[in-house]
Design an enzyme around this catalytic site. Structure first.
Site, mmCIF file in Angstrom:
data_model
loop_
_atom_site.group_PDB
_atom_site.id
_atom_site.type_symbol
_atom_site.label_atom_id
_atom_site.label_comp_id
_atom_site.label_asym_id
_atom_site.label_seq_id
_atom_site.Cartn_x
_atom_site.Cartn_y
_atom_site.Cartn_z
ATOM 1 N N ARG A 50 1.911 -12.988 -6.810
ATOM 2 C CA ARG A 50 2.327 -13.901 -7.881
ATOM 3 C C ARG A 50 3.794 -14.291 -7.738
ATOM 4 O O ARG A 50 4.243 -15.274 -8.317
ATOM 5 C CB ARG A 50 2.072 -13.265 -9.252
ATOM 6 C CG ARG A 50 2.503 -14.127 -10.434
ATOM 7 C CD ARG A 50 1.842 -13.699 -11.744
ATOM 8 N NE ARG A 50 1.950 -12.271 -11.954
ATOM 9 C CZ ARG A 50 3.002 -11.649 -12.494
ATOM 10 N NH1 ARG A 50 4.069 -12.344 -12.848
ATOM 11 N NH2 ARG A 50 2.997 -10.337 -12.671
ATOM 12 N N TYR A 103 2.136 -40.487 -18.425
ATOM 13 C CA TYR A 103 0.906 -39.699 -18.421
ATOM 14 C C TYR A 103 0.684 -39.057 -19.791
ATOM 15 O O TYR A 103 1.537 -38.312 -20.279
ATOM 16 C CB TYR A 103 0.986 -38.645 -17.326
ATOM 17 C CG TYR A 103 -0.276 -37.837 -17.149
ATOM 18 C CD1 TYR A 103 -1.528 -38.444 -17.133
ATOM 19 C CD2 TYR A 103 -0.220 -36.459 -16.993
ATOM 20 C CE1 TYR A 103 -2.684 -37.708 -16.968
ATOM 21 C CE2 TYR A 103 -1.371 -35.708 -16.808
ATOM 22 C CZ TYR A 103 -2.604 -36.343 -16.806
ATOM 23 O OH TYR A 103 -3.744 -35.604 -16.639
ATOM 24 N N ASP A 171 9.583 -37.528 -13.091
ATOM 25 C CA ASP A 171 8.253 -37.405 -12.514
ATOM 26 C C ASP A 171 8.127 -38.434 -11.391
ATOM 27 O O ASP A 171 8.116 -39.645 -11.645
ATOM 28 C CB ASP A 171 7.197 -37.649 -13.596
ATOM 29 C CG ASP A 171 5.772 -37.426 -13.100
ATOM 30 O OD1 ASP A 171 5.548 -37.482 -11.886
ATOM 31 O OD2 ASP A 171 4.881 -37.207 -13.942
ATOM 32 N N LYS A 196 -1.983 -35.832 -5.695
ATOM 33 C CA LYS A 196 -2.188 -37.251 -5.433
ATOM 34 C C LYS A 196 -1.937 -37.578 -3.954
ATOM 35 O O LYS A 196 -2.582 -37.049 -3.075
ATOM 36 C CB LYS A 196 -1.310 -38.068 -6.372
ATOM 37 C CG LYS A 196 -1.375 -37.647 -7.841
ATOM 38 C CD LYS A 196 -2.764 -37.749 -8.426
ATOM 39 C CE LYS A 196 -2.784 -37.635 -9.949
ATOM 40 N NZ LYS A 196 -2.388 -36.306 -10.476
#
Length: 369
Positions: A50, A103, A171, A196
């Site tokens: 982790r 978004y 972003d 994407k």
């Protein structure tokens, strides 16, 4: 990395390991949740899955190079990256500005999860966000916006944030680091979905944060460690594997998007077309001043919902799908998800098909309506 190289060369070099004789040219993923510990406690780079992974670090190095950053951190999705960045920068009592026209999940997270903590959340459109920054502590901008493709003036916004002492997060998902460099324009952090165009095959989720402020990066890394929004090592390897070809893919996507936008702007069945690369687009002058490429997204408005569905049904190449940046050209009717757009508004994500084939197919599908 040498700045005289082109995008494909930069991408290939970013994912290349040091040439060690006998090592594989394309190393595989390191699949591990636990590592051998040293007697010299605290000296290890890897202790638990982790907190660190060699495949993560190679991908993070590549992403940092492409974004022009000192460091990058990978996450399990774009939303995991954005929410971690917001938690690390917005504190109770602070004012956070988020895109009103970006978004929609970001707005939902800010209002449902951050506002109850005592963070004042304000929404601003691309035209309003520079003024909104004058009274903000943290500003998250998305440019070009998704789905309308408006462009934010990042130089002006960064100046407003610096004057206020606010953090600026950008972003960069729609533009990608091959289309735009927000850090060079004044941003403190870049956040993006690697799902994407960077991963590019519509088969996995990933996100990342990039920046050059070591304290800020450390705060985000601590947030990732404690919250656990990590990227699997195999998924990290898949993104790394895809990055080497992103220059070629994104170049074709941008070319296809421009060709589609040009062909559709005069079509009788299309009410409006938005693409920052079109000379007549309202965002073009600003985009031309801060973007190297204009991206693979085109927004159009058809007559109604039925016209959007008919476009896909009559096409041989289009697929109906949300998300974007994959090798297939896709169409997403955004009102389906609650975006404040007309029923016939559709976001087209240009794929890597041959340009002439794609344009002919879409025009023929529209002509048949």
């Amino acid at each position: 990395m040498s700045d005289h190289f082109g995008d494909s060369t930069r991408a290939v070099k970013a994912v290349s390991s040091l040439p060690v004789p006998g090592d594989p040219v394309g190393p595989g993923p390191v699949l591990a949740s636990a590592y051998h510990l040293s007697d010299d406690e605290g000296s290890e780079q890897n202790t638990y899955g982790r907190g660190s992974n060699p495949t993560w670090r190679q991908l993070e190095s590549a992403l940092a190079q492409l974004e022009g950053a000192e460091a990058a951190l990978v996450f399990g999705s774009g939303m995991a990256a954005i929410t971690a960045a917001l938690r690390a920068t917005a504190t109770p009592g602070s004012v956070l500005v988020v895109p009103a026209d970006g978004y929609y999940q970001v707005r939902r997270y800010a209002t449902e999860s951050l506002a109850p903590l005592g963070i004042t959340v304000r929404e601003a459109t691309a035209d309003e966000i520079c003024d909104a920054a004058e009274t903000a502590d943290v500003v998250l901008a998305e440019t070009p916006t998704n789905p309308a493709l408006d462009v934010v003036d990042l130089r002006r916004l960064a100046h407003a944030c610096r004057r206020r002492g606010a953090r600026l997060l950008v972003d960069n998902t729609t533009a990608t680091p091959l289309g735009q460099q927000p850090l060079a324009l004044g941003a403190d952090l870049v956040v993006a979905s690697a799902t994407k165009a960077l991963a590019g095959h519509s088969d996995m989720l990933a996100g990342y944060i990039a920046g050059s402020d070591s304290e800020l990066i450390a705060a985000v890394e601590r947030e990732r460690l404690l919250a656990g929004a990590i990227l699997g090592s195999f998924e990290a390897w898949l993104v790394l594997r895809s990055l080497g070809s992103v220059g070629l893919r994104f170049e074709r996507q941008c070319a296809n998007a421009l060709a589609l936008a040009t062909a559709l702007q005069g079509h009788r069945g299309v009410r409006s077309v938005r693409y920052p690369g079109l000379p007549g687009d309202p965002s073009h002058p600003l985009a031309a001043g801060q973007m190297r490429r204009f991206g693979g997204l085109v927004s159009i408005e058809l007559a109604d919902e039925a016209a959007v569905h008919a476009l896909v049904r009559r096409s041989e190449l289009l697929v109906a799908a949300t998300s974007f940046g994959g090798i297939h050209t896709s169409v997403d009717r955004r009102a389906r998800w609650g975006d404040p757009v007309a029923d016939g508004f559709a976001r087209i994500s240009a794929g890597i098909e041959d340009t002439d084939d794609l344009v002919a197919d879409v025009v023929a599908a529209l002509d048949a309506q």
